[in-house]
Scaffold this motif. Sequence first.
Motif, PDB file in Angstrom:
ATOM      1  N   LEU A 128       0.813  -1.209   0.000  1.00  0.00           N
ATOM      2  CA  LEU A 128       0.000   0.000   0.000  1.00  0.00           C
ATOM      3  C   LEU A 128       0.844   1.256   0.000  1.00  0.00           C
ATOM      4  O   LEU A 128       1.879   1.333   0.646  1.00  0.00           O
ATOM      5  N   THR A 148      -7.208   4.203  -0.347  1.00  0.00           N
ATOM      6  CA  THR A 148      -7.171   3.503   0.932  1.00  0.00           C
ATOM      7  C   THR A 148      -7.983   4.267   1.974  1.00  0.00           C
ATOM      8  O   THR A 148      -7.795   5.474   2.152  1.00  0.00           O
ATOM      9  N   VAL A 167      -8.489  -1.242   1.230  1.00  0.00           N
ATOM     10  CA  VAL A 167      -8.081  -0.868  -0.120  1.00  0.00           C
ATOM     11  C   VAL A 167      -9.316  -0.825  -1.006  1.00  0.00           C
ATOM     12  O   VAL A 167     -10.077  -1.793  -1.076  1.00  0.00           O
TER      13      VAL A 167
END
Length: 187
Positions: A128, A148, A167
């Motif tokens: 991420l 996110t 996500v």
Amino acid sequence: GFRVQHCQPWVRSALVALPLASNPMGMKYCFALQSLGVETIPAGVHTHNFPPARVVQTLLEGSVEFLVARPLEAELYGRLAKSLHGKQVEDILGVLVTGEVCSPARMRALQAFYPNAVIRSVYGLTELNSGLFSCSHGAYHFVANGQTLIELDGLDRQMRADVYFTVLRPDTRVIRYRTGDVGRLIS
């Protein structure tokens, strides 16, 4: 505080077949393995000096014991070893797959190609582009990339809660991670 003891790695050599130029993920694994005392070959999947055929040859030579790759490439290397050389990659003791979700079917396929390996998928927070960033006041702040959602779940009386990342990308299913961190709500 912690006291970290340096322990001997269970493998001596590794090959990291992840992008090394445009994405720092491959270099992160190279540096981490080297800091553990593992001799590491940074192969990269976009380098001309280390094409898939050379990765397969290196794996079959027995010169490396650990492979870090995306699931699709790890399976490709295993398939090439089997179809071109008629061999399973038996000298690999560990395979770490990252970069994409690894289905149970792909995990079974990987186990068939790497029969002596412990195979783990570490796809998760390492993928991420968001997380904790420190400021000049010594506090940490959550910054997201627009894909996110950051949540605090299980708020207690001290306004502390577990931190979750969700996500939200159209090309994947919704994936929610418990980061293992505890956040505190400050008004």
